[in-house]
Design a protein around this motif. Structure first.
Motif, PDB file in Angstrom:
ATOM      1  N   HIS A  37      -9.987  -3.107   0.557  1.00  0.00           N
ATOM      2  CA  HIS A  37      -9.255  -3.715  -0.566  1.00  0.00           C
ATOM      3  C   HIS A  37      -8.939  -5.195  -0.324  1.00  0.00           C
ATOM      4  O   HIS A  37      -8.246  -5.793  -1.134  1.00  0.00           O
ATOM      5  N   ASP A  38      -9.408  -5.760   0.774  1.00  0.00           N
ATOM      6  CA  ASP A  38      -9.133  -7.176   1.084  1.00  0.00           C
ATOM      7  C   ASP A  38     -10.373  -8.058   1.044  1.00  0.00           C
ATOM      8  O   ASP A  38     -10.254  -9.275   1.224  1.00  0.00           O
TER       9      ASP A  38
ATOM     10  N   ASP B 295      -1.151  -1.705   9.633  1.00  0.00           N
ATOM     11  CA  ASP B 295      -1.381  -2.995   8.986  1.00  0.00           C
ATOM     12  C   ASP B 295      -1.162  -4.137   9.990  1.00  0.00           C
ATOM     13  O   ASP B 295      -0.194  -4.118  10.763  1.00  0.00           O
TER      14      ASP B 295
ATOM     15  N   ASP C  21       3.100  -7.933  -2.748  1.00  0.00           N
ATOM     16  CA  ASP C  21       1.741  -7.891  -2.200  1.00  0.00           C
ATOM     17  C   ASP C  21       1.191  -6.473  -2.360  1.00  0.00           C
ATOM     18  O   ASP C  21       0.771  -5.842  -1.390  1.00  0.00           O
TER      19      ASP C  21
HETATM   20  C1  NOJ Z   1      -3.536  -6.347   5.430  1.00  0.00           C
HETATM   21  C2  NOJ Z   1      -3.605  -5.583   4.154  1.00  0.00           C
HETATM   22  O1  NOJ Z   1      -4.807  -4.853   4.122  1.00  0.00           O
HETATM   23  C3  NOJ Z   1      -3.511  -6.611   3.051  1.00  0.00           C
HETATM   24  O2  NOJ Z   1      -3.801  -6.060   1.795  1.00  0.00           O
HETATM   25  C4  NOJ Z   1      -2.134  -7.231   3.099  1.00  0.00           C
HETATM   26  O3  NOJ Z   1      -2.071  -8.262   2.148  1.00  0.00           O
HETATM   27  C5  NOJ Z   1      -1.848  -7.823   4.475  1.00  0.00           C
HETATM   28  N1  NOJ Z   1      -2.240  -6.970   5.530  1.00  0.00           N
HETATM   29  C6  NOJ Z   1      -0.373  -8.087   4.636  1.00  0.00           C
HETATM   30  O4  NOJ Z   1       0.335  -6.882   4.725  1.00  0.00           O
END
Ligand code: NOJ
Length: 509
Positions: free
Chosen positions: A301-302, A190, A60
Motif C-alpha cells: 500500500h506504499d 510498522d 495517515d
Molecule cells: C509504513 C506504512 O506502511 C505507511 O503506510 C505509513 O505511512 C508509515 N509506515 C508510517 O506509519
C-alpha cells in the motif's frame, strides 16, 4: 526440525479501507473482510495481514493510532474483529495485524497529556530542532503552544515515541498481549528499523532509509525485538512477527531476523529491482546468502503497483511482466506477501484529481509527490459502477475507481481461464502442492542472454526479461506459464514452471 507455517506462507495484505465495505459508508471495514474470506480461501493464500483498524483520526490512513486496543467505528467493533479471526481460523487462514510502535497519533491520551505539559518524556520534545525532515516532506518538528518542538518522522499527527522510556516498552508488550489473547497469529511491525534515534539527535546529511543513520537502525532496537520474540514464544501456535525494515543492505536486514529476534522481515530489494535478470539474480543471491528465512514482495500500500512499475509505455507489457514476476517469486524459497488487487492485475491509478487525493504525502510535499492513493483505490468486485461492488447500493467509494476497473473486476475475471485472477489461483494451488516436493535451496542453471533459469529439485523456473524468445530449459512437462509459449520457446516478458513428468503428476494445482 519442524517447518514453521510461516516459512513458505503466502500472506495476503488487506488494506482494510480499500478491500470491501459492508457498512455502506464508502470505506472498507472488518465485516467486509469477513464476507470476503471465502474468496481468499479460494485464491489459495495461507494468511491475511490487516493494516491498522484501530481508533484513529486518519492523519495517515490509520497509521496514526489513538488507541492500540480498540477498533475504529469506521471499521467496526472489537466483536467484528473477533468474529473475523474466528471465521478466518475456521477456513484455515491465519491472521496478522499491524503494530505501529514508532509513533502514535497526536490524539493518543499520552500525547494529549504531553501537550498539557505532563509526561513529555514518552515522546521526543526539545527546545530547539535539528535538520531532520519528515519522510512525507517538510520539517520533522512541529512547535507546540509553549514553544517546545516535538519530533515526527512522518505526519505532524504522528509524534514519535521515546523508546528510551521504559513505560513505552511495557505498554507495547501489553498491546501485543492484548491482540495475542484475541487469537492473532502474528504482527507486521510498522517502521521496524525506527523506534530509537541516535543520542543527541545529530544533524544528518541524508535522510533516506539507510542501514546506518542517526535516524534509523539504531542498535538498541534489537533488544525490543528480543523481548517481543520471548513474548511470542510464550504463546502456543507459532505466533510470529514480520518487520517493515527499509535498509540499504541485506546484511543489515539480516540483523533483524537473528534467531532470537523477528521471524521475518520484508525484502524490499526484490520490489525495488528493475526488470532485469542480473538485478533479479543479485537480489536472490544476496537474500538467500544473508537471511535464514527469505520473504518476497512485489507490491504493497506504499508503492506504485508493480504492473505499472514494469509497464514502460505499454500497459500490456506491464501486465505480462507482473504475471511473470509473480511466477518467479512463487518459485523462490521462502514466503511471499501479496497485495490486494494484484491478483486482478490492477494498475496504479495515476489520474486521481487533486481534490480526490487523501494521502498526507501529497499534502506535505505540497503536491510535488502524488502520494500513495493510486495503489489504494478500492477493489472492484463486480462490473457495475458506482463502486464495482466495493460498497453496497449506490454508495461512492472513498477514492474514485477508474472506468477500466469494470474489466478488471473479480466478476469479470472469475471463470475466464486466461484472466489474471485464474492465473493466480492456479499458481497458488500448484505452489501449495510443490512446497512439500521441492527443497528450500535453489540452483542456478545456465541461462541465455536476457533470461534467468533456476531449479529447486524437480521444479525448474525460467523467466525471459529480454527482447527475443529463448529456448526453454530441459524439461518433460510444462506445469504453468505466465503467458502463451511458442512451442519450445519462452517469449519475452514470460515465465514458466517446468517439471519432470513423474513429479508433475503429484502437482495437481
Ligand atoms: C509504513 C506504512 O506502511 C505507511 O503506510 C505509513 O505511512 C508509515 N509506515 C508510517 O506509519
Amino acid at each position: 526440525m519442524d517447518i514453521p507455517w510461516w516459512r513458505d506462507a503466502i500472506v495476503y495484505e488487506i488494506y482494510v479501507r480499500s478491500f470491501a465495505d459492508a457498512s455502506g459508508d464508502g470505506v472498507g471495514d472488518l465485516a467486509g473482510v469477513r464476507e470476503r474470506l471465502p474468496y481468499l480461501r479460494r485464491l489459495g493464500v495461507d494468511a491475511i495481514w490487516l493494516t491498522p483498524f484501530y481508533p484513529s483520526p486518519m492523519a495517515d490512513g490509520g497509521y496514526d493510532v489513538a488507541d492500540y486496543r480498540g477498533v475504529d467505528p469506521l471499521f467496526g467493533t472489537l466483536a467484528d474483529f473477533e468474529s473475523l479471526v474466528a471465521q478466518a481460523h475456521e477456513l484455515g487462514l491465519r491472521v496478522l495485524v499491524d503494530v505501529v510502535p514508532n509513533h502514535s497519533s497526536s490524539e493518543h491520551p499520552w500525547f494529549q497529556a504531553a501537550l498539557r505539559g505532563e509526561r513529555r518524556d514518552r515522546y521526543i520534545f526539545r527546545d530547539t530542532t535539528n535538520n531532520w525532515q519528515s519522510t512525507f516532506g517538510g520539517p520533522a518538528w512541529t512547535q507546540v503552544a509553549d514553544g517546545q518542538y516535538y519530533l515526527h518522522l512522518f505526519a505532524p499527527g504522528q509524534p514519535d515515541f521515546n523508546w528510551r522510556d521504559p513505560e513505552v516498552h511495557a505498554e507495547f508488550l501489553d498491546v501485543l498481549r492484548f491482540w495475542l489473547d484475541r487469537g492473532v497469529d502474528g504482527f507486521r511491525i510498522d517502521v521496524a528499523m525506527g523506534l530509537y534515534k541516535a543520542e543527541g539527535l545529530p544533524d544528518v546529511g541524508d535522510q533516506s532509509f539507510k542501514s546506518v543513520s542517526p535516524v534509523w537502525g539504531q542498535p538498541e532496537v534489537h533488544n525490543v525485538y528480543r523481548d517481543w520474540r520471548r513474548l511470542l514464544n510464550s504463546y502456543p501456535g507459532e505466533r510470529m512477527a514480520v518487520g517493515e525494515v527499509w535498509t540499504d543492505s541485506s546484511e543489515d536486514l539480516a540483523l533483524y531476523v537473528r534467531p532470537d529476534e523477528l521471524h521475518q522481515s520484508f525484502n524490499f530489494a526484490w520490489l525495488q529491482a528493475p526488470w532485469s535478470p542480473t538485478a533479479f539474480k543479485k537480489v536472490i543471491d544476496d537474500t538467500l546468502a544473508s537471511v535464514p528465512f527469505a520473504t518476497w514482495v512485489l507490491s504493497n500500500h506504499d508503492v506504485v503497483r508493480h504492473r505499472t512499475r514494469y509497464g514502460t509505455a505499454d500497459p500490456g507489457t506491464g501486465l505480462a511482466r507482473a504475471r511473470a514476476a509473480l511466477l518467479t517469486m512463487l518459485a523462490l524459497p521462502g514466503s511471499a506477501y501479496l497485495y490486494q488487487g494484484e491478483e486482478l492485475g490492477l494498475p496504479e491509478v495515476t489520474d486521481l484529481s487533486d481534490e480526490a487525493r487523501q494521502d498526507p504525502v501529497f499534502f506535505q510535499s505540497k503536491g510535488e509527490l502524488p502520494g500513495r492513493d493510486g495503489c489504494r483505490v478500492p477493489i472492484p468486485w463486480t462490473v457495475d459502477p458506482p463502486s464495482h461492488g466495493f460498497s453496497p447500493g449506490g454508495v461512492e467509494p472513498w477514492l474514485p475507481q477508474p472506468a477500466t476497473f469494470a474489466e478488471l473486476s473479480v466478476e469479470k475475471q472469475e471463470g475466464d481461464a486466461g484472466s489474471t485472477l485464474e492465473f493466480y489461483r492456479r499458481a497458488l494451488a500448484c505452489r501449495r502442492d510443490l512446497v512439500g516436493l521441492i527443497p528450500y535451496t535453489l540452483e542456478w542453471l545456465d541461462s541465455p542472454e536476457g533470461a534467468l533459469f533456476f531449479s529447486r529439485g524437480p521444479l525448474t523456473c525460467a523467466i525471459n526479461c529480454g527482447l527475443r524468445p529463448v529456448h526453454l530449459p530441459e524439461h518433460d512437462t510444462v506445469l504453468l506459464s505466465s503467458g502463451p509459449l511458442k512451442g519450445d520457446l519462452l517469449p519475452p516478458d514470460t515465465a514458466v514452471w517446468l517439471m519432470t513428468s513423474q513429479d508433475a503428476r503429484r502437482v495437481k494445482g
